[in-house]
Design a protein around this motif. Structure first.
Motif, PDB file in Angstrom:
ATOM      1  N   THR A  35      24.814  42.658  43.976  1.00  0.00           N
ATOM      2  CA  THR A  35      25.600  43.461  44.905  1.00  0.00           C
ATOM      3  C   THR A  35      26.410  44.490  44.139  1.00  0.00           C
ATOM      4  OG1 THR A  35      27.392  41.848  44.895  1.00  0.00           O
ATOM      5  CG2 THR A  35      25.760  41.653  46.654  1.00  0.00           C
ATOM      6  N   ALA A  36      26.654  45.603  44.795  1.00  0.00           N
ATOM      7  CA  ALA A  36      27.481  46.679  44.260  1.00  0.00           C
ATOM      8  C   ALA A  36      28.212  47.296  45.447  1.00  0.00           C
ATOM      9  CB  ALA A  36      26.619  47.715  43.556  1.00  0.00           C
ATOM     10  N   TYR A  37      29.095  48.206  45.155  1.00  0.00           N
ATOM     11  CA  TYR A  37      29.864  48.870  46.205  1.00  0.00           C
ATOM     12  C   TYR A  37      29.800  50.370  45.998  1.00  0.00           C
ATOM     13  CZ  TYR A  37      31.587  44.292  47.372  1.00  0.00           C
ATOM     14  OH  TYR A  37      31.651  42.986  47.752  1.00  0.00           O
ATOM     15  N   ILE A  38      29.464  51.108  47.075  1.00  0.00           N
ATOM     16  CA  ILE A  38      29.502  52.554  47.017  1.00  0.00           C
ATOM     17  C   ILE A  38      30.651  53.016  47.897  1.00  0.00           C
ATOM     18  CG2 ILE A  38      27.078  52.936  46.469  1.00  0.00           C
ATOM     19  CD1 ILE A  38      26.549  53.546  49.384  1.00  0.00           C
ATOM     20  N   VAL A  39      31.201  54.158  47.549  1.00  0.00           N
ATOM     21  CA  VAL A  39      32.310  54.723  48.315  1.00  0.00           C
ATOM     22  C   VAL A  39      31.771  55.860  49.164  1.00  0.00           C
ATOM     23  CG1 VAL A  39      34.525  55.892  48.181  1.00  0.00           C
ATOM     24  CG2 VAL A  39      33.991  54.058  46.568  1.00  0.00           C
ATOM     25  N   ILE A  40      31.914  55.719  50.475  1.00  0.00           N
ATOM     26  CA  ILE A  40      31.483  56.747  51.422  1.00  0.00           C
ATOM     27  C   ILE A  40      32.678  57.049  52.318  1.00  0.00           C
ATOM     28  CG2 ILE A  40      29.902  57.353  53.293  1.00  0.00           C
ATOM     29  CD1 ILE A  40      27.930  55.310  52.129  1.00  0.00           C
ATOM     30  N   ASN A  41      33.076  58.302  52.367  1.00  0.00           N
ATOM     31  CA  ASN A  41      34.234  58.731  53.157  1.00  0.00           C
ATOM     32  C   ASN A  41      35.474  57.886  52.855  1.00  0.00           C
ATOM     33  OD1 ASN A  41      32.758  60.765  54.463  1.00  0.00           O
ATOM     34  ND2 ASN A  41      32.017  59.334  55.995  1.00  0.00           N
ATOM     35  N   HIS A  42      35.696  57.646  51.587  1.00  0.00           N
ATOM     36  CA  HIS A  42      36.869  56.906  51.094  1.00  0.00           C
ATOM     37  C   HIS A  42      36.895  55.447  51.529  1.00  0.00           C
ATOM     38  CE1 HIS A  42      38.379  60.701  49.636  1.00  0.00           C
ATOM     39  NE2 HIS A  42      38.197  61.223  50.827  1.00  0.00           N
ATOM     40  N   LYS A  43      35.727  54.881  51.843  1.00  0.00           N
ATOM     41  CA  LYS A  43      35.629  53.472  52.206  1.00  0.00           C
ATOM     42  C   LYS A  43      34.528  52.821  51.377  1.00  0.00           C
ATOM     43  CE  LYS A  43      37.027  54.078  56.997  1.00  0.00           C
ATOM     44  NZ  LYS A  43      36.624  53.904  58.398  1.00  0.00           N
ATOM     45  N   PRO A  44      34.790  51.633  50.795  1.00  0.00           N
ATOM     46  CA  PRO A  44      33.741  50.946  50.031  1.00  0.00           C
ATOM     47  C   PRO A  44      32.790  50.186  50.949  1.00  0.00           C
ATOM     48  CG  PRO A  44      35.825  49.790  49.817  1.00  0.00           C
ATOM     49  CD  PRO A  44      36.085  51.003  50.654  1.00  0.00           C
ATOM     50  N   PHE A  80      36.885  45.364  44.088  1.00  0.00           N
ATOM     51  CA  PHE A  80      38.179  45.739  43.528  1.00  0.00           C
ATOM     52  C   PHE A  80      38.104  47.099  42.837  1.00  0.00           C
ATOM     53  CE2 PHE A  80      41.145  45.833  39.929  1.00  0.00           C
ATOM     54  CZ  PHE A  80      42.344  45.746  40.623  1.00  0.00           C
ATOM     55  N   GLU A  81      37.054  47.326  42.041  1.00  0.00           N
ATOM     56  CA  GLU A  81      36.881  48.613  41.363  1.00  0.00           C
ATOM     57  C   GLU A  81      36.730  49.745  42.365  1.00  0.00           C
ATOM     58  OE1 GLU A  81      33.501  47.944  38.889  1.00  0.00           O
ATOM     59  OE2 GLU A  81      34.689  47.104  37.239  1.00  0.00           O
ATOM     60  N   ALA A  82      35.979  49.487  43.439  1.00  0.00           N
ATOM     61  CA  ALA A  82      35.783  50.511  44.481  1.00  0.00           C
ATOM     62  C   ALA A  82      37.099  50.826  45.186  1.00  0.00           C
ATOM     63  CB  ALA A  82      34.732  50.043  45.478  1.00  0.00           C
ATOM     64  N   LEU A  83      37.874  49.797  45.530  1.00  0.00           N
ATOM     65  CA  LEU A  83      39.156  50.013  46.180  1.00  0.00           C
ATOM     66  C   LEU A  83      40.132  50.738  45.268  1.00  0.00           C
ATOM     67  CD1 LEU A  83      39.531  46.603  48.014  1.00  0.00           C
ATOM     68  CD2 LEU A  83      39.185  48.826  49.082  1.00  0.00           C
ATOM     69  N   LYS A  84      40.085  50.406  43.994  1.00  0.00           N
ATOM     70  CA  LYS A  84      40.938  51.063  43.012  1.00  0.00           C
ATOM     71  C   LYS A  84      40.594  52.560  42.936  1.00  0.00           C
ATOM     72  CE  LYS A  84      41.984  50.667  38.104  1.00  0.00           C
ATOM     73  NZ  LYS A  84      41.696  49.926  36.886  1.00  0.00           N
ATOM     74  N   ALA A  85      39.301  52.890  42.970  1.00  0.00           N
ATOM     75  CA  ALA A  85      38.870  54.281  42.941  1.00  0.00           C
ATOM     76  C   ALA A  85      39.324  55.031  44.189  1.00  0.00           C
ATOM     77  CB  ALA A  85      37.358  54.369  42.803  1.00  0.00           C
ATOM     78  N   VAL A  86      39.240  54.366  45.350  1.00  0.00           N
ATOM     79  CA  VAL A  86      39.676  54.982  46.595  1.00  0.00           C
ATOM     80  C   VAL A  86      41.174  55.259  46.559  1.00  0.00           C
ATOM     81  CG1 VAL A  86      39.995  54.561  49.068  1.00  0.00           C
ATOM     82  CG2 VAL A  86      37.815  54.027  47.995  1.00  0.00           C
TER      83      VAL A  86
END
Length: 90
Positions: A35-44, A80-86
Motif C-alpha cells: 500500500t501507498a498513499y497519493i495526494v489528490i486535491n490535498h487529500k491522501p 503519516f508521510e502523506a498527511l505531513k506533506a499536506v
C-alpha cells in the motif's frame, strides 16, 4: 531464458558492480503489492503499488509518471508521510 529476479546476498560485489555498470540496477521507491498513499486535491488516498517502471508507477491499476505525481502532491509509503506533506511539513 533470463527472468527478472530480485537482488540477493548471493551475488558477489563484482556481479553487482557489473549490473550497475550495464544499467541493470535501479532503485524503486516503493515495493510491489504494497500500500501507498497519493495526494489528490490535498487529500491522501490509499492505493496499491501494482507496477513500477523507470518513467512512472502503476497505482491500483492506473499509470502515473513521476512528474505528474509530484505536481499532484506526491506518493508516500505511509499515511503519516502523506498527511505531513499536506500540512506543509515535507
Amino acid at each position: 531464458m533470463i527472468r527478472t529476479m530480485p537482488l540477493t546476498k548471493n551475488l558477489t560485489l563484482d556481479q553487482i558492480n557489473h549490473l550497475i555498470d550495464t544499467g541493470h540496477v535501479f532503485v524503486a521507491p516503493l515495493g510491489m503489492n504494497r500500500t501507498a498513499y497519493i495526494v489528490i486535491n490535498h487529500k491522501p488516498f490509499m492505493v496499491v503499488v501494482t507496477d513500477v517502471s523507470i518513467n512512472g508507477i502503476q497505482l491500483s491499476g492506473s499509470w502515473y509518471n513521476w512528474d505528474e505525481l509530484e505536481k499532484m502532491g506526491g506518493v508516500f509509503e505511509s499515511e503519516f508521510e502523506a498527511l505531513k506533506a499536506v500540512a506543509g511539513g515535507a
